[in-house]
Motif scaffolding. Structure first.
Motif, PDB file in Angstrom:
ATOM      1  N   VAL A  34     -16.142  30.091  59.271  1.00  0.00           N
ATOM      2  CA  VAL A  34     -15.380  29.287  60.192  1.00  0.00           C
ATOM      3  C   VAL A  34     -15.394  27.786  60.012  1.00  0.00           C
ATOM      4  CG1 VAL A  34     -14.546  29.219  62.799  1.00  0.00           C
ATOM      5  CG2 VAL A  34     -15.609  31.214  61.799  1.00  0.00           C
ATOM      6  N   GLU A  35     -14.901  27.116  59.063  1.00  0.00           N
ATOM      7  CA  GLU A  35     -14.931  25.788  58.639  1.00  0.00           C
ATOM      8  C   GLU A  35     -13.616  25.290  58.086  1.00  0.00           C
ATOM      9  OE1 GLU A  35     -17.601  25.845  55.301  1.00  0.00           O
ATOM     10  OE2 GLU A  35     -19.041  27.032  56.292  1.00  0.00           O
ATOM     11  N   HIS A  36     -13.370  24.005  58.670  1.00  0.00           N
ATOM     12  CA  HIS A  36     -12.260  23.235  58.510  1.00  0.00           C
ATOM     13  C   HIS A  36     -11.858  23.112  56.984  1.00  0.00           C
ATOM     14  CE1 HIS A  36     -11.674  22.083  62.462  1.00  0.00           C
ATOM     15  NE2 HIS A  36     -12.683  21.369  62.429  1.00  0.00           N
ATOM     16  N   GLY A  37     -13.056  23.123  56.062  1.00  0.00           N
ATOM     17  CA  GLY A  37     -12.564  23.049  54.575  1.00  0.00           C
ATOM     18  C   GLY A  37     -12.098  24.394  53.892  1.00  0.00           C
ATOM     19  N   LEU A  38     -12.357  25.368  54.813  1.00  0.00           N
ATOM     20  CA  LEU A  38     -11.565  26.619  54.384  1.00  0.00           C
ATOM     21  C   LEU A  38     -10.539  26.856  55.180  1.00  0.00           C
ATOM     22  CD1 LEU A  38     -14.868  29.151  54.156  1.00  0.00           C
ATOM     23  CD2 LEU A  38     -13.667  27.945  52.247  1.00  0.00           C
ATOM     24  N   ALA A  39     -10.388  26.775  56.378  1.00  0.00           N
ATOM     25  CA  ALA A  39      -9.256  26.998  57.240  1.00  0.00           C
ATOM     26  C   ALA A  39      -8.056  26.288  56.769  1.00  0.00           C
ATOM     27  CB  ALA A  39      -9.638  26.920  58.731  1.00  0.00           C
ATOM     28  N   GLU A  40      -8.226  24.864  56.734  1.00  0.00           N
ATOM     29  CA  GLU A  40      -6.953  24.016  56.448  1.00  0.00           C
ATOM     30  C   GLU A  40      -6.301  24.384  55.186  1.00  0.00           C
ATOM     31  OE1 GLU A  40      -4.493  21.149  55.075  1.00  0.00           O
ATOM     32  OE2 GLU A  40      -6.225  21.499  53.957  1.00  0.00           O
ATOM     33  N   PRO A  41      -7.054  24.468  54.074  1.00  0.00           N
ATOM     34  CA  PRO A  41      -6.458  25.150  52.735  1.00  0.00           C
ATOM     35  C   PRO A  41      -5.671  26.560  53.088  1.00  0.00           C
ATOM     36  CG  PRO A  41      -8.397  24.123  52.152  1.00  0.00           C
ATOM     37  CD  PRO A  41      -8.314  24.411  53.764  1.00  0.00           C
ATOM     38  N   ASP A  42      -6.470  27.362  53.731  1.00  0.00           N
ATOM     39  CA  ASP A  42      -5.787  28.598  53.984  1.00  0.00           C
ATOM     40  C   ASP A  42      -4.523  28.716  54.505  1.00  0.00           C
ATOM     41  OD1 ASP A  42      -8.009  29.946  52.888  1.00  0.00           O
ATOM     42  OD2 ASP A  42      -8.910  30.451  54.554  1.00  0.00           O
ATOM     43  N   ALA A  43      -4.360  27.692  55.681  1.00  0.00           N
ATOM     44  CA  ALA A  43      -3.215  27.376  56.563  1.00  0.00           C
ATOM     45  C   ALA A  43      -2.153  26.797  55.659  1.00  0.00           C
ATOM     46  CB  ALA A  43      -3.575  26.624  57.638  1.00  0.00           C
ATOM     47  N   GLN A  44      -2.422  25.856  54.755  1.00  0.00           N
ATOM     48  CA  GLN A  44      -1.449  25.452  53.989  1.00  0.00           C
ATOM     49  C   GLN A  44      -0.880  26.522  53.064  1.00  0.00           C
ATOM     50  OE1 GLN A  44      -0.144  22.161  54.056  1.00  0.00           O
ATOM     51  NE2 GLN A  44       1.284  23.302  52.665  1.00  0.00           N
ATOM     52  N   ASN A  45      -1.880  27.369  52.506  1.00  0.00           N
ATOM     53  CA  ASN A  45      -1.430  28.409  51.438  1.00  0.00           C
ATOM     54  C   ASN A  45      -0.491  29.460  52.141  1.00  0.00           C
ATOM     55  OD1 ASN A  45      -2.966  27.286  49.568  1.00  0.00           O
ATOM     56  ND2 ASN A  45      -4.852  28.517  49.836  1.00  0.00           N
ATOM     57  N   ILE A  46      -0.589  29.651  53.283  1.00  0.00           N
ATOM     58  CA  ILE A  46       0.130  30.525  54.161  1.00  0.00           C
ATOM     59  C   ILE A  46       1.671  29.730  54.381  1.00  0.00           C
ATOM     60  CG2 ILE A  46       0.945  31.362  56.359  1.00  0.00           C
ATOM     61  CD1 ILE A  46      -2.351  32.020  56.635  1.00  0.00           C
ATOM     62  N   ILE A  47       1.573  28.239  54.813  1.00  0.00           N
ATOM     63  CA  ILE A  47       3.021  27.553  54.659  1.00  0.00           C
ATOM     64  C   ILE A  47       3.717  27.223  53.415  1.00  0.00           C
ATOM     65  CG2 ILE A  47       3.510  25.261  55.078  1.00  0.00           C
ATOM     66  CD1 ILE A  47       3.026  26.456  57.596  1.00  0.00           C
ATOM     67  N   ASP A  48       2.998  27.442  52.216  1.00  0.00           N
ATOM     68  CA  ASP A  48       3.379  27.315  51.073  1.00  0.00           C
ATOM     69  C   ASP A  48       4.123  28.871  50.566  1.00  0.00           C
ATOM     70  OD1 ASP A  48       2.315  24.930  50.574  1.00  0.00           O
ATOM     71  OD2 ASP A  48       0.626  25.294  49.116  1.00  0.00           O
ATOM     72  N   PHE A  49       3.583  29.820  51.258  1.00  0.00           N
ATOM     73  CA  PHE A  49       4.151  31.245  50.986  1.00  0.00           C
ATOM     74  C   PHE A  49       5.429  31.427  52.001  1.00  0.00           C
ATOM     75  CE2 PHE A  49       4.728  35.581  52.762  1.00  0.00           C
ATOM     76  CZ  PHE A  49       5.081  36.216  51.286  1.00  0.00           C
ATOM     77  N   LEU A  50       5.465  30.854  53.063  1.00  0.00           N
ATOM     78  CA  LEU A  50       6.514  30.897  53.827  1.00  0.00           C
ATOM     79  C   LEU A  50       7.681  30.063  53.409  1.00  0.00           C
ATOM     80  CD1 LEU A  50       4.966  30.579  57.426  1.00  0.00           C
ATOM     81  CD2 LEU A  50       5.732  32.757  56.232  1.00  0.00           C
ATOM     82  N   ASN A  51       7.221  28.833  52.666  1.00  0.00           N
ATOM     83  CA  ASN A  51       8.317  27.958  51.958  1.00  0.00           C
ATOM     84  C   ASN A  51       8.947  28.762  50.930  1.00  0.00           C
ATOM     85  OD1 ASN A  51       9.684  26.066  50.678  1.00  0.00           O
ATOM     86  ND2 ASN A  51       7.756  24.570  50.341  1.00  0.00           N
ATOM     87  N   TYR A  52       8.076  29.520  50.168  1.00  0.00           N
ATOM     88  CA  TYR A  52       8.448  30.423  48.709  1.00  0.00           C
ATOM     89  C   TYR A  52       9.524  31.459  49.433  1.00  0.00           C
ATOM     90  CZ  TYR A  52       8.028  34.213  45.633  1.00  0.00           C
ATOM     91  OH  TYR A  52       8.073  35.398  44.808  1.00  0.00           O
ATOM     92  N   ARG A  53       9.075  32.024  50.569  1.00  0.00           N
ATOM     93  CA  ARG A  53      10.115  33.215  51.009  1.00  0.00           C
ATOM     94  C   ARG A  53      11.242  32.540  51.815  1.00  0.00           C
ATOM     95  NH1 ARG A  53       8.356  38.533  51.502  1.00  0.00           N
ATOM     96  NH2 ARG A  53      10.511  38.449  52.466  1.00  0.00           N
ATOM     97  N   GLY A  54      11.305  31.182  51.903  1.00  0.00           N
ATOM     98  CA  GLY A  54      12.753  30.707  52.515  1.00  0.00           C
ATOM     99  C   GLY A  54      12.568  30.433  54.007  1.00  0.00           C
ATOM    100  N   LEU A  55      11.418  30.536  54.662  1.00  0.00           N
ATOM    101  CA  LEU A  55      11.278  30.261  56.051  1.00  0.00           C
ATOM    102  C   LEU A  55      11.304  28.716  56.322  1.00  0.00           C
ATOM    103  CD1 LEU A  55      10.054  33.494  56.327  1.00  0.00           C
ATOM    104  CD2 LEU A  55      10.225  33.052  58.490  1.00  0.00           C
ATOM    105  N   ILE A  56      10.726  28.066  55.469  1.00  0.00           N
ATOM    106  CA  ILE A  56      10.630  26.654  55.258  1.00  0.00           C
ATOM    107  C   ILE A  56      11.439  25.971  54.276  1.00  0.00           C
ATOM    108  CG2 ILE A  56       9.045  24.652  55.002  1.00  0.00           C
ATOM    109  CD1 ILE A  56       6.775  26.787  56.092  1.00  0.00           C
ATOM    110  N   SER A  57      12.360  24.889  54.646  1.00  0.00           N
ATOM    111  CA  SER A  57      13.139  24.313  53.630  1.00  0.00           C
ATOM    112  C   SER A  57      12.416  23.379  52.741  1.00  0.00           C
ATOM    113  CB  SER A  57      14.618  23.860  54.201  1.00  0.00           C
ATOM    114  OG  SER A  57      13.830  22.761  55.033  1.00  0.00           O
ATOM    115  N   GLY A  58      13.059  23.180  51.592  1.00  0.00           N
ATOM    116  CA  GLY A  58      12.526  22.105  50.403  1.00  0.00           C
ATOM    117  C   GLY A  58      12.078  23.151  49.368  1.00  0.00           C
ATOM    118  N   PRO A  59      11.541  22.267  48.165  1.00  0.00           N
ATOM    119  CA  PRO A  59      10.974  23.055  47.053  1.00  0.00           C
ATOM    120  C   PRO A  59       9.792  23.739  47.359  1.00  0.00           C
ATOM    121  CG  PRO A  59      11.842  20.882  46.417  1.00  0.00           C
ATOM    122  CD  PRO A  59      11.721  20.979  48.191  1.00  0.00           C
ATOM    123  N   ALA A  60       9.547  24.771  46.887  1.00  0.00           N
ATOM    124  CA  ALA A  60       8.355  25.735  47.224  1.00  0.00           C
ATOM    125  C   ALA A  60       7.278  25.289  46.194  1.00  0.00           C
ATOM    126  CB  ALA A  60       8.528  27.078  47.099  1.00  0.00           C
TER     127      ALA A  60
END
Length: 375
Positions: free
Chosen positions: A252-278
């Protein structure tokens, strides 16, 4: 962002718990549902949710959310409040002893019967009809306990989603995923973005855990209608539902959780729920293996438990993974891997009782049958 409050059934006079959900974007398009800590004592997901809400708010402010994203930062207010002798007990409900991640309601047949007269050759239209009827069936099913009302609320928010991510963790582990076999083609990208070392696949692993309750409706409907009306009503696998195991309980560390959250955002971007280049998809660091090939390592006797191998190591059949030492006799029992595989998870308890599961090795071949999940 909209905050919604969902009251649970009150278990006793003077008490009232509620579920809180955060809603981004607008309904009507693609939908993603993300929840954290259904096992309430598994906290890495709560910290990832903390970072997700900040990132999602920034994306919404920038007008970049296409569709709807629901985030439930604490999926289990019941388990969050369960303590005994200063120990948090968040996996099982104290009244019934039931696992919070099992026994989700099955409304597959009810929704199928209600939808059947409207189905046709258009797969996309069939998905909309079945989702509508599934929501109706879940809403109409009676609930009479706080736990059942929690399960119904979680299902109502997730059952019509394209993507469902259930954030968990193991005791001590590497990043890994669980999903149903029909979901793997769409899950592979998520695995890459998250850096999962292994994805464990099963089709109906037993006891209806949350992720399978969301995804299995589609392959079961496809089977049902294909058998009864061959070729008439195409039903795609319209929900990718995944249990995301965010390493171990102490991670339970910011150094792990923040990149995990960004990776989920990147996946949602890839799947088209977030606009802009994935962002470019990372290369795979793991693979998919059958859950039936995931072998539990059990202590044969009681004693002090010490591990000889670390989570994340590749092991061979016969390798000694741990010792169980009797503090009275001094005898040492070796616990060996039964298969070649990835030693991906181990317990953090260091006194083993006889028969206790202390670790897991993911092999390549399916060898187990019956219910595949632990308690």
């Amino acid at each position: 962002m909209q905050i919604q409050h969902h009251p649970l059934i009150s278990p006793a006079p003077g008490t009232q718990r509620e579920l809180i959900s955060l809603h981004y974007g607008k309904p009507g398009g693609k939908k993603a549902y993300i929840q954290a800590s259904l096992h309430a004592d598994e906290l890495p997901g709560m910290l990832v949710a903390h970072h997700l809400r900040q990132k999602l708010q920034a994306l919404e402010d920038a007008g970049r959310i296409d569709g709807e994203i629901i985030l439930v930062p604490v999926a289990n207010p019941i388990g969050l409040s369960q303590y005994a002798l200063h120990m948090h007990l968040g996996r099982f409900e104290s009244t019934t002893g039931e696992n919070f991640n099992r026994h989700y309601p099955d409304q597959i047949e009810a929704a199928a019967l209600a939808a059947e007269a409207e189905l046709g050759p258009d797969a996309e239209a069939n998905v909309k009809i079945l989702r509508r009827e599934l929501v109706k069936a879940i809403t109409a099913a009676p609930v009479d306990t706080e736990l059942k009302s929690l399960r119904r609320l979680l299902m109502l928010m997730s059952c019509d989603a394209d993507i469902v991510l259930d954030l968990h963790c193991d005791a001590q582990a590497v990043m890994h995923l669980y999903t149903e076999t029909p979901c793997w083609p769409e899950c592979e990208a998520l695995s890459n973005y998250l850096g999962s070392r292994v994805t464990l696949l099963a089709q109906d692993s037993g006891d209806n855990p949350f992720d399978e309750a969301c995804s299995q409706v589609w392959w079961k409907w496809d089977k049902r209608f294909s058998e009864r009306f061959p070729g008439r009503f195409p039903i795609p696998q319209a929900c990718l539902a995944v249990t995301v195991e965010l390493r171990g309980a102490a991670d339970v560390e910011h150094g792990l959780a923040e990149p995990d959250a960004q990776n989920i955002i990147d996946f949602l971007n890839y799947r088209g729920l977030i606009s802009g280049p994935a962002p470019a998809m990372p290369a795979a660091v793991g693979d998919a293996r059958p859950l039936a090939g995931c072998m539990p390592i059990k202590a044969e006797t009681a004693g002090v438990l010490t591990f000889l191998r670390q989570a994340g190591e590749t092991v061979a059949a016969g390798d000694v993974l741990a010792h169980v030492i009797c503090p009275f006799s001094g005898s040492v029992t070796e616990l060996k891997s039964p298969v070649d595989g990835l030693f991906f998870a181990r317990d953090f308890v260091r006194f083993a009782t006889a028969g206790m599961r202390i670790a897991k090795v993911a092999g390549l071949q399916a060898t187990r049958t019956g219910k595949l999940l632990g308690a």
